[in-house]
Design an enzyme around this catalytic site. Sequence first.
Site, mmCIF file in Angstrom:
data_model
loop_
_atom_site.group_PDB
_atom_site.id
_atom_site.type_symbol
_atom_site.label_atom_id
_atom_site.label_comp_id
_atom_site.label_asym_id
_atom_site.label_seq_id
_atom_site.Cartn_x
_atom_site.Cartn_y
_atom_site.Cartn_z
ATOM 1 N N TYR A 126 -1.600 -9.593 0.639
ATOM 2 C CA TYR A 126 -0.873 -8.756 1.591
ATOM 3 C C TYR A 126 -0.747 -9.479 2.925
ATOM 4 O O TYR A 126 -1.750 -9.878 3.508
ATOM 5 C CB TYR A 126 -1.656 -7.444 1.734
ATOM 6 C CG TYR A 126 -1.364 -6.693 2.996
ATOM 7 C CD1 TYR A 126 -2.236 -6.766 4.082
ATOM 8 C CD2 TYR A 126 -0.227 -5.913 3.109
ATOM 9 C CE1 TYR A 126 -1.960 -6.080 5.257
ATOM 10 C CE2 TYR A 126 0.049 -5.229 4.265
ATOM 11 C CZ TYR A 126 -0.805 -5.317 5.343
ATOM 12 O OH TYR A 126 -0.526 -4.650 6.491
ATOM 13 N N HIS A 179 -10.642 -2.186 -1.290
ATOM 14 C CA HIS A 179 -11.526 -1.563 -0.295
ATOM 15 C C HIS A 179 -12.528 -0.658 -0.997
ATOM 16 O O HIS A 179 -12.147 0.120 -1.873
ATOM 17 C CB HIS A 179 -10.712 -0.710 0.684
ATOM 18 C CG HIS A 179 -9.782 -1.485 1.551
ATOM 19 N ND1 HIS A 179 -10.134 -1.939 2.800
ATOM 20 C CD2 HIS A 179 -8.509 -1.882 1.333
ATOM 21 C CE1 HIS A 179 -9.092 -2.586 3.341
ATOM 22 N NE2 HIS A 179 -8.106 -2.570 2.473
ATOM 23 N N HIS A 235 -7.660 -7.883 -2.501
ATOM 24 C CA HIS A 235 -8.916 -7.190 -2.252
ATOM 25 C C HIS A 235 -8.797 -5.719 -2.609
ATOM 26 O O HIS A 235 -7.702 -5.159 -2.627
ATOM 27 C CB HIS A 235 -9.345 -7.324 -0.776
ATOM 28 C CG HIS A 235 -8.354 -6.737 0.192
ATOM 29 N ND1 HIS A 235 -7.212 -7.390 0.586
ATOM 30 C CD2 HIS A 235 -8.353 -5.540 0.836
ATOM 31 C CE1 HIS A 235 -6.536 -6.631 1.445
ATOM 32 N NE2 HIS A 235 -7.202 -5.499 1.613
ATOM 33 N N ARG A 247 -3.859 -11.529 3.773
ATOM 34 C CA ARG A 247 -5.152 -11.111 3.265
ATOM 35 C C ARG A 247 -5.262 -11.539 1.819
ATOM 36 O O ARG A 247 -4.318 -11.384 1.024
ATOM 37 C CB ARG A 247 -5.320 -9.587 3.346
ATOM 38 C CG ARG A 247 -5.286 -8.940 4.711
ATOM 39 C CD ARG A 247 -6.458 -9.226 5.629
ATOM 40 N NE ARG A 247 -7.716 -9.649 5.068
ATOM 41 C CZ ARG A 247 -8.642 -8.880 4.505
ATOM 42 N NH1 ARG A 247 -8.446 -7.594 4.385
ATOM 43 N NH2 ARG A 247 -9.768 -9.393 4.060
ATOM 44 N N TYR A 273 0.834 -1.197 0.000
ATOM 45 C CA TYR A 273 0.000 0.000 0.000
ATOM 46 C C TYR A 273 0.872 1.250 0.000
ATOM 47 O O TYR A 273 1.979 1.261 0.561
ATOM 48 C CB TYR A 273 -0.863 0.060 1.268
ATOM 49 C CG TYR A 273 -2.072 -0.831 1.265
ATOM 50 C CD1 TYR A 273 -1.992 -2.148 1.714
ATOM 51 C CD2 TYR A 273 -3.306 -0.357 0.836
ATOM 52 C CE1 TYR A 273 -3.114 -2.956 1.730
ATOM 53 C CE2 TYR A 273 -4.435 -1.157 0.859
ATOM 54 C CZ TYR A 273 -4.337 -2.456 1.298
ATOM 55 O OH TYR A 273 -5.442 -3.257 1.318
#
Lengths: 247, 196
Positions: free
Chosen positions: A155, A169, A167, A164, A116
């Site tokens: 991630y 958000h 995905h 994770r 990120y």
Amino acid sequence: MNVDTNADRRVGEAARGDDSGSFPPLYDSAYGPTRSRAPAQRLMRTAGDLGTVVGPGRLLAGGIEEPDCDLTTNARVDGVPIGERVVVSGRVLTEDDRPVPGVPVEIWQANAAGRYVHRNDQHDAPVDPNFSGRGRCVTDADGIYRFVSIEPGAYPVPGTGIWRPKHIHFSVFGRSWASRLVTQMYFPGDPLLAFDPIFLSIPPAARERLVAAFAPDLTEADWALGYRFDIVVTGSDDGVGAESHHG
Amino acid sequence: MALAPRAIMAEPSPSQTLGPFFHDAIMRTPYRAQLVSLDSRLGEVIRIQGRIRREGGRLVDDALIELWQAGPDGAYAGTASHASDAAFGGFGRAASNGAGEFEFVTLRPGVVSTPDGSLQAPHVNIHLLGRGLMDRIATRIFFPESLDDTPDPVLSVIDPARRHTLIAEHVDDVPVPTYRVDLLLRGEGETVFFAS
């Protein structure tokens, strides 16, 4: 598919009341941060006013001067972001199956390597200098939104051994205040879905609604794979915004 | 006003946690914690200072706080009674800082009439989101002085021992009317949250 090992830990209320089989409970012992943050007291049921108070969606959409829906171009510095280009599109709908036009849809995600753009993500994967991972647009008259992005990588949550799934958000506004929804879109066939405590906190029958569908009709030849992701916000339009001001 | 039972035709999308990496995406103009300038003449400017904590009194430094309120005339932006040329929107976003603190600058909201004709004491609606919250949780903050004028129908059904968690404290001796609210997600003295 999987043995639902979640059944015994999925206790307590969801934020929208425990008569909805769609929402995860606020307390989930397998998702550690909830243990100190989920309210312990039963949530108050009021006269329903919170469900009819109009929400800020239309107002906020008016503040978005330019849609910012192409994540492959909105942060370019000296090149093109690395990764597989994807089109992500769908409708925002009410529970009455009606479109919600003119409301913002905000997204953020990791890059193709699972990193990120955020000061707190120090995961050992490269930052893509040409990708910010954020976008926002406004649904059209049919409630449709459309983003172009790069497929995010999985991630690892530091120090937990948990990865994770891939995905994106999503932050969405419906018509009412209560219809506010923050959720995550997942990709079909991702093996990590079977292990992710956050995904598995959702009641089993509702989980598939967060998995996007590969969409040949959104796929653009020689350019991008398409995924469809419809978002259904709670509440109908009935009665929303019916309150009047006093004097 | 009785609403006809509605046939549910589409199942709601489940919520998921906001996660810890939202800041650059979410805290973008015009979505800010300062809804009006300190010298705004659209109404009475107030500050709402808050702190958010979790079980054990530990601070929460990665929360998103969304505020939504009526204007000084008691109308929400986007409703028929709201003047189309009104400049006050009524929506704000704040992220809790390293000390778990946040601050909004806004206008004092007016009294709101509900569809059944009852009056609600001036209040701001709050949604809390963040890592460890599986969905937004909803609450409502009231201002102490106005509760004598307008008893609130929502407050009145809350356990008297817990009502105070929804009533901000007025901060004395500051030039701009300032209120302090201490939100506790879980534990003794926990804030009242609403199912919605």
